[in-house]
Scaffold this motif. Structure first.
Motif, mmCIF file in Angstrom:
data_model
loop_
_atom_site.group_PDB
_atom_site.id
_atom_site.type_symbol
_atom_site.label_atom_id
_atom_site.label_comp_id
_atom_site.label_asym_id
_atom_site.label_seq_id
_atom_site.Cartn_x
_atom_site.Cartn_y
_atom_site.Cartn_z
ATOM 1 N N ARG A 113 0.809 -1.215 0.000
ATOM 2 C CA ARG A 113 0.000 0.000 0.000
ATOM 3 C C ARG A 113 0.849 1.274 0.000
ATOM 4 N NH1 ARG A 113 -0.875 2.782 4.701
ATOM 5 N NH2 ARG A 113 0.199 1.983 6.551
ATOM 6 N N LEU A 114 2.113 1.144 0.431
ATOM 7 C CA LEU A 114 3.018 2.296 0.433
ATOM 8 C C LEU A 114 4.128 2.145 -0.609
ATOM 9 C CD1 LEU A 114 3.366 2.921 4.285
ATOM 10 C CD2 LEU A 114 1.914 4.126 2.644
ATOM 11 N N GLY A 115 3.957 1.182 -1.498
ATOM 12 C CA GLY A 115 4.951 0.993 -2.556
ATOM 13 C C GLY A 115 6.290 0.528 -2.052
ATOM 14 N N ILE A 116 6.284 -0.238 -0.951
ATOM 15 C CA ILE A 116 7.539 -0.750 -0.377
ATOM 16 C C ILE A 116 7.745 -2.180 -0.868
ATOM 17 C CG2 ILE A 116 8.795 -1.314 1.724
ATOM 18 C CD1 ILE A 116 7.084 0.790 3.168
ATOM 19 N N PRO A 117 8.697 -2.411 -1.755
ATOM 20 C CA PRO A 117 8.976 -3.779 -2.215
ATOM 21 C C PRO A 117 9.934 -4.472 -1.253
ATOM 22 C CG PRO A 117 10.396 -2.252 -3.368
ATOM 23 C CD PRO A 117 9.563 -1.415 -2.424
ATOM 24 N N SER A 118 10.137 -5.756 -1.468
ATOM 25 C CA SER A 118 11.115 -6.492 -0.672
ATOM 26 C C SER A 118 12.457 -6.489 -1.383
ATOM 27 C CB SER A 118 10.652 -7.936 -0.449
ATOM 28 O OG SER A 118 10.504 -8.600 -1.682
ATOM 29 N N MET A 119 13.530 -6.562 -0.594
ATOM 30 C CA MET A 119 14.874 -6.751 -1.123
ATOM 31 C C MET A 119 15.254 -8.216 -0.986
ATOM 32 S SD MET A 119 17.208 -3.555 0.282
ATOM 33 C CE MET A 119 17.134 -4.074 2.003
ATOM 34 N N VAL A 120 16.015 -8.718 -1.956
ATOM 35 C CA VAL A 120 16.553 -10.071 -1.891
ATOM 36 C C VAL A 120 18.024 -9.980 -1.515
ATOM 37 C CG1 VAL A 120 17.066 -12.158 -3.209
ATOM 38 C CG2 VAL A 120 14.901 -10.947 -3.568
ATOM 39 N N MET A 121 18.439 -10.804 -0.537
ATOM 40 C CA MET A 121 19.790 -10.726 0.019
ATOM 41 C C MET A 121 20.412 -12.117 0.067
ATOM 42 S SD MET A 121 18.830 -8.090 3.133
ATOM 43 C CE MET A 121 17.531 -9.135 3.790
ATOM 44 N N LEU A 122 21.651 -12.236 -0.421
ATOM 45 C CA LEU A 122 22.320 -13.541 -0.482
ATOM 46 C C LEU A 122 23.769 -13.455 -0.014
ATOM 47 C CD1 LEU A 122 21.215 -15.094 -3.908
ATOM 48 C CD2 LEU A 122 20.208 -15.463 -1.650
ATOM 49 N N ASP A 123 24.298 -14.598 0.488
ATOM 50 C CA ASP A 123 25.719 -14.820 0.712
ATOM 51 C C ASP A 123 26.349 -15.067 -0.670
ATOM 52 O OD1 ASP A 123 26.097 -14.770 3.564
ATOM 53 O OD2 ASP A 123 24.851 -16.551 3.697
ATOM 54 N N SER A 124 27.644 -15.200 -0.847
ATOM 55 C CA SER A 124 28.778 -15.260 0.039
ATOM 56 C C SER A 124 29.955 -14.570 -0.633
ATOM 57 C CB SER A 124 29.163 -16.721 0.299
ATOM 58 O OG SER A 124 29.951 -17.234 -0.742
ATOM 59 N N PRO A 125 31.083 -14.347 0.079
ATOM 60 C CA PRO A 125 32.214 -13.629 -0.508
ATOM 61 C C PRO A 125 32.851 -14.305 -1.710
ATOM 62 C CG PRO A 125 32.390 -13.700 1.880
ATOM 63 C CD PRO A 125 31.273 -14.618 1.505
ATOM 64 N N ALA A 126 32.677 -15.608 -1.850
ATOM 65 C CA ALA A 126 33.308 -16.331 -2.964
ATOM 66 C C ALA A 126 32.334 -16.619 -4.097
ATOM 67 C CB ALA A 126 33.914 -17.637 -2.465
ATOM 68 N N GLY A 127 31.238 -15.884 -4.153
ATOM 69 C CA GLY A 127 30.242 -16.095 -5.198
ATOM 70 C C GLY A 127 28.871 -16.244 -4.580
ATOM 71 N N LEU A 128 27.851 -15.743 -5.240
ATOM 72 C CA LEU A 128 26.501 -15.747 -4.684
ATOM 73 C C LEU A 128 26.072 -17.159 -4.317
ATOM 74 C CD1 LEU A 128 24.864 -13.240 -7.169
ATOM 75 C CD2 LEU A 128 25.526 -12.802 -4.798
ATOM 76 N N ASN A 129 25.458 -17.280 -3.151
ATOM 77 C CA ASN A 129 25.130 -18.586 -2.585
ATOM 78 C C ASN A 129 23.741 -18.507 -1.971
ATOM 79 O OD1 ASN A 129 24.941 -20.935 -1.024
ATOM 80 N ND2 ASN A 129 27.096 -20.869 -0.432
ATOM 81 N N SER A 130 22.819 -19.289 -2.485
ATOM 82 C CA SER A 130 21.468 -19.322 -1.932
ATOM 83 C C SER A 130 21.302 -20.572 -1.095
ATOM 84 C CB SER A 130 20.421 -19.313 -3.054
ATOM 85 O OG SER A 130 19.124 -19.432 -2.533
ATOM 86 N N LEU A 131 21.001 -20.383 0.191
ATOM 87 C CA LEU A 131 20.945 -21.513 1.106
ATOM 88 C C LEU A 131 19.673 -22.343 0.970
ATOM 89 C CD1 LEU A 131 22.338 -19.909 4.382
ATOM 90 C CD2 LEU A 131 23.561 -21.114 2.592
ATOM 91 N N PHE A 132 18.589 -21.735 0.500
ATOM 92 C CA PHE A 132 17.310 -22.435 0.533
ATOM 93 C C PHE A 132 16.623 -22.543 -0.820
ATOM 94 C CE2 PHE A 132 17.971 -20.735 4.787
ATOM 95 C CZ PHE A 132 17.745 -21.850 5.561
ATOM 96 N N ALA A 133 17.140 -21.912 -1.838
ATOM 97 C CA ALA A 133 16.505 -21.955 -3.153
ATOM 98 C C ALA A 133 17.580 -22.195 -4.207
ATOM 99 C CB ALA A 133 15.761 -20.649 -3.433
ATOM 100 N N SER A 134 17.178 -22.806 -5.297
ATOM 101 C CA SER A 134 18.119 -23.163 -6.354
ATOM 102 C C SER A 134 18.680 -21.914 -7.027
ATOM 103 C CB SER A 134 17.414 -24.045 -7.391
ATOM 104 O OG SER A 134 18.286 -24.323 -8.469
ATOM 105 N N LEU A 135 19.996 -21.896 -7.190
ATOM 106 C CA LEU A 135 20.672 -20.790 -7.869
ATOM 107 C C LEU A 135 21.953 -21.305 -8.493
ATOM 108 C CD1 LEU A 135 21.236 -17.758 -8.508
ATOM 109 C CD2 LEU A 135 22.397 -17.653 -6.293
ATOM 110 N N GLU A 136 22.154 -20.983 -9.760
ATOM 111 C CA GLU A 136 23.445 -21.263 -10.391
ATOM 112 C C GLU A 136 24.162 -19.941 -10.569
ATOM 113 O OE1 GLU A 136 25.595 -23.598 -14.083
ATOM 114 O OE2 GLU A 136 23.419 -23.540 -13.964
ATOM 115 N N ALA A 137 25.309 -19.842 -9.931
ATOM 116 C CA ALA A 137 26.088 -18.608 -9.984
ATOM 117 C C ALA A 137 27.559 -18.952 -10.088
ATOM 118 C CB ALA A 137 25.816 -17.745 -8.748
#
Length: 913
Positions: free
Chosen positions: A659-683
């Motif tokens: 209602r206030l136009g506030i979206p969510s941010m997506v935040m991921l680890d890690s220093p040696a390349g993006l790492n998603s702990l709970f969802a599939s990601l190829e990076a």
């Protein structure tokens, strides 16, 4: 030669065809009777073994007729096919973990929603642009591993290799450690093996010896990509180990001697999140010693490769005259084998330098006396005392053995900053210029050798020590610079600058930094122990710095409570003040106990405004300063429930208010390349931070940050939980691979490069873990750290200060630890006084993963921590809802401040327009 994309397309087609055939075969098997199915499966297994053996023989025969270019393409095809074949398994790894957690969470309905929220994340990692970004990332990763490896020894110019045939020994050579374990690791499945990389460089390895090791049990493995599995393996002592070399019979070794008189032996050790290493793990095992005995008995020129992110004890390099050369490769990311092979052949001239001191005995560091698991007798809390004070790493060894060269040589094998080259350099350093509070040193570097190469100029200072006064290391790193690639005969002048105030020391008694009167030595050096040119600068009168030079914020004694009743190591009395370590009778003081269990004291005044109708959306706030008055009007529109949710839902995806136009941010680890702990990601994967730092090249750190930031932007990731900036307090730190160095300056500068690179791509960063996450044991149970304010400021806070001032990061991650009893994520001194006050940080602070009750959301809100990284946020929501009823004024205004920081950060992303 086919492009990587064409090879990958062919690999995908082959893998899909194989999987289709497998599915068809399963259908056939299901239609059989149990007896027929059992017989058919047995026959299938025999056929598969025969097919594998036949394919291997055919490939070997085919490669024998290939030229170097054709062999390289064949290796690339095999590597990419292997990566494609394993991709589904890697993606499933986290899915299985997620399902397991969902099963547990289903026992308590309130937790399911939080997990489902992060498990449902989807990333745009399959686009043409994403694929290209990962291709480009390989170039960056290889550039870093090219420059991050360190040549430790090279007697008789054994390297670069003179011949094109080598014997490669050790089971470790089959599976190079390319990264660490846990959230700071990265997936490197499909990376070139050492054997493939050698072949690509035109170096033949002894295939009979290879087959002998295979028959003895050596095998290539992709390893676990699941961070939880990696941590469990480390905790249980899992992973492959070197067996007794019984398979190296006299006949085998005679054949090896006939094949080549040059041998490569790989040794390594893997670190990871959740556990620390022991001294024994950093030494050669009995089996590895036996392997060296066998190899050196039959090989004249032995090259040892050290594949570890921690400082191993390397005294054995001096014990065998046959060991002519040694290369430290760290944990170098997906192209690590390629870079190693290029260095071995001389295509790349090694230019890395160590970022740690390598002692013959890792327990000779005074910090190790307190390492480990210790608990108070009067409360069930772990503790860790930093009794060594400022004497960590080279600050100890260089000071302790000042004037005692024999003692130093007996203690230190390779000094901080050490590294060799295949060429020689000559330096001409100019007299330092000191003006306007800055020291500037120019050094002219000339390549006087026969090979092109890069050199690293390190500048140090030594401050005068007054007996009984403020503790001072006998030497400290002031700055550094790396040359461009210099051809033989080329010359380049590099400039290193630093502030005069950087040579001051923290005096807790005065609550200020003090530059004592006396002679200051400034040296240009190849490493901390080897000056090339030295100069003296005299300070006539002591100078007291009472305020931060950049922000003007007044200094103050803030952390005396964290010192407790400890006595800290002093150079005035090494023996009498040397850490004794806990004896099991330690109790927490009443003051520390009170800080561990703080009470909420309601404030007087008016509660904030909620639910106003001011007609603003977050889009109206884009581009406004943090303190713009329109923020008050916008924040007035939020309800208290919305603010609690915006604060509580901080794990990987923030809360949205449509209602206030506030979206969510997506935040991921890690220093040696993006790492998603709970969802599939190829990076893409990258070298570990210790290898990045070992390049001593700030520009390469920037390139890593920029490449990861570019990927994140393409995948729809807004915040990168990186870089990691804790120190290598001991060689045993489980996450040392994930951090840069034992030295705070190079740690801060490398972090600043990565931050700048990522944020220039529009991706926010969180420098972490703020602060003192230097040991893994008990780190996730609210361990209480006690230390001197001088050590805290000069060592452990300094990397973060450098990063904040050099790169203006938009976020920070507080740590698990308690400081003198007070949780770091609820410390006004850390988050408000130092971070936001002294250093001028503007941004949001998130916790690390919420794992225990000591990570109190009420204290976080009151003292400057803006987000709770809680995968199950319902408990945080409940705690905050109850507390704000008790303290609607104080906690209400604090929560509003926290939400302000979060929304200011959201407005910096491209989620809002």
């Amino acid at each position: 030669m086919a492009t990587r994309r064409e090879i990958k397309r062919d690999a995908v087609a082959r893998v899909q065809a194989d999987r289709a055939a497998t599915r068809e075969r399963r259908t056939q098997l299901k239609a059989m009777t149990p007896e027929e199915r059992k017989a058919a499966k047995a026959q299938d297994a025999r056929d598969a073994r025969e097919a594998k053996a036949s394919a291997k023989a055919e490939r070997k025969a085919a490669r024998a007729g290939m030229n170097r270019k054709e062999r390289r393409e064949d290796s690339r095809r095999a590597r990419i096919t292997r990566k494609v074949a394993h991709r589904r398994r890697r993606a499933i790894g986290w899915g299985v973990a997620g399902v397991a957690v969902v099963g547990i969470g289903a026992l308590a309905a309130p937790y399911v929603g939080g997990l489902a929220r992060v498990a449902s994340l989807e990333f745009a990692d399959g686009t043409v642009e994403a694929l290209q970004a990962r291709e480009d990332a390989l170039v960056v990763a290889e550039n870093v591993s090219d420059e991050g490896m360190v040549l430790l020894k090279n007697e008789g110019d054994v390297l670069p290799l003179a011949g094109d045939r080598v014997n490669v020994f050790s089971f470790a050579s089959f599976n190079l450690l390319l990264g660490g374990g846990g959230s700071g690791g990265s997936t490197v499945a499909g990376a070139p093996t050492l054997y493939e990389a050698l072949e690509a460089q035109g170096v033949a390895y002894n295939e009979d010896l290879y087959a002998t090791m295979e028959d003895a049990g050596a095998a290539h493995s992709e390893g676990a990509s699941n961070a939880f599995v990696q941590m469990a393996q480390l905790a249980m002592g899992g992973g492959s180990s070197e067996p007794a070399p019984d398979y190296l019979t006299d006949d085998v070794m005679a054949q090896a001697a006939d094949y080549s008189d040059t041998a490569i032996v790989v040794f390594g050790v893997s670190g990871g999140e959740g556990t620390d290493l022991t001294q024994e793990q950093l030494q050669l095992s009995d089996e590895q010693v036996a392997l060296l005995d066998a190899v050196t008995a039959h090989q004249d020129d032995v090259i040892v490769v050290i594949n570890a992110g921690n400082q191993m004890e390397l005294g054995f390099l001096d014990d065998y005259p046959q060991i002519k050369a040694a290369v430290w490769m760290g944990t170098p990311g997906p192209q690590g084998a390629v870079s190693l092979a290029k260095i071995l052949t001389g295509e790349v001239n090694p230019s890395g330098r160590l970022t740690d001191t390598y002692a013959y005995d890792v327990t000779s560091a005074p910090a190790t006396e307190n390492l480990g698991s210790h608990r108070y007798t009067n409360t069930n809390r772990a503790f860790l005392d930093y009794e060594e004070g400022i004497y960590v790493g080279y600050r100890y060894y260089e000071t302790r053995y000042e004037g005692d060269e024999a003692g130093y040589e007996a203690a230190v094998q390779f000094p901080f900053g050490y590294g060799l080259s295949y060429t020689d350099f000559e330096w001409a350093a100019s007299e330092p210029v000191i003006a306007d509070g800055e020291v500037t040193v120019d050094v002219s570097v000339t390549n006087v050798g026969d090979a092109a190469g890069k050199d690293v100029v390190q500048v140090y200072f030594s401050a005068p020590y007054l007996d009984g006064g403020v503790e001072k290391s006998s030497i400290e790193l002031a700055g550094y610079a790396k040359t461009d690639l210099l051809a033989p005969g080329d010359e380049e002048t590099v400039t290193v600058s630093f502030g005069v105030q950087d040579m001051a020391s923290w005096d807790t008694g005065q609550g200020a930094y003090v530059l004592d009167a006396g002679a200051y030595e400034i040296s240009a050096s190849t490493d901390v122990h080897t000056p090339i040119a030295s100069f003296t600068h005299d300070v006539g009168e002591s100078v007291v710095y009472t305020a931060d030079a950049d922000t003007g914020y007044d200094y103050a004694r803030l952390f005396e409570f964290a010192e407790g009743d400890l006595e800290f190591l002093s150079r005035a009395d090494w023996e009498g003040t040397y850490p004794a370590g806990p004896d099991g009778t330690e109790t927490a003081s009443d003051e520390a106990l009170a800080l561990m269990d703080p009470e909420l004291v309601p404030a007087d005044g008016d509660a904030p405004t909620y639910g106003a109708d001011n007609g603003l959306t977050l889009a109206d706030m884009v581009g406004l300063d943090y303190d713009d008055p329109q923020w008050d009007a916008f924040l007035d529109q939020l309800t208290v429930e919305e603010q609690i949710h915006l604060f509580s839902y901080g794990a990987y995806k923030t809360y949205e208010v449509d209602r206030l136009g506030i979206p969510s941010m997506v935040m991921l680890d890690s220093p040696a390349g993006l790492n998603s702990l709970f969802a599939s990601l190829e990076a893409a994967a990258y070298p570990s931070e210790i290898v990045i730092a070992s390049t001593w090249n700030d520009a390469l750190a920037y390139e890593v940050g920029a490449a990861i930031g570019h990927e994140a932007d393409l995948y729809g990731v807004d915040v990168w939980y990186a870089p990691g900036m804790n120190l290598h307090r001991t060689a045993m730190g489980g996450r040392d691979f994930e951090y840069f160095s034992e030295d705070p300056l190079i740690s801060g500068m490398m972090a600043a490069g990565m931050v700048s690179g990522a944020q220039d791509q529009g991706v926010l960063t969180t420098i972490k873990h703020f602060v003192l996450n230097d040991q893994e044991v008990n780190a996730r149970s609210g361990i209480n750290v006690s230390l001197s304010e001088q050590a805290l400021r000069e060592l452990y806070l300094q990397p973060f200060e450098v990063a904040v001032k050099e790169s203006a990061p938009t976020g920070a991650m507080s740590s698990f630890i308690n400081l003198g009893g007070k949780w770091a994520g609820g410390s006004d001194e850390l988050l408000q006084e130092v971070l936001r006050g002294e250093w001028g940080f503007e941004g949001f602070v998130t916790t690390d993963a919420v794992l225990g009750g000591w990570m109190d959301p009420v204290q976080a809100a009151l003292h400057g921590n803006d987000l709770m990284l809680a995968v199950f946020p319902s408990a945080t929501v409940a705690s905050m809802s109850e507390a704000i009823e008790e303290d609607p004024v104080g906690l209400g205004h604090a929560l509003r401040d926290r939400v302000h920081a979060v929304l200011y950060s959201v407005a910096l992303t491209d989620r809002v327009s």
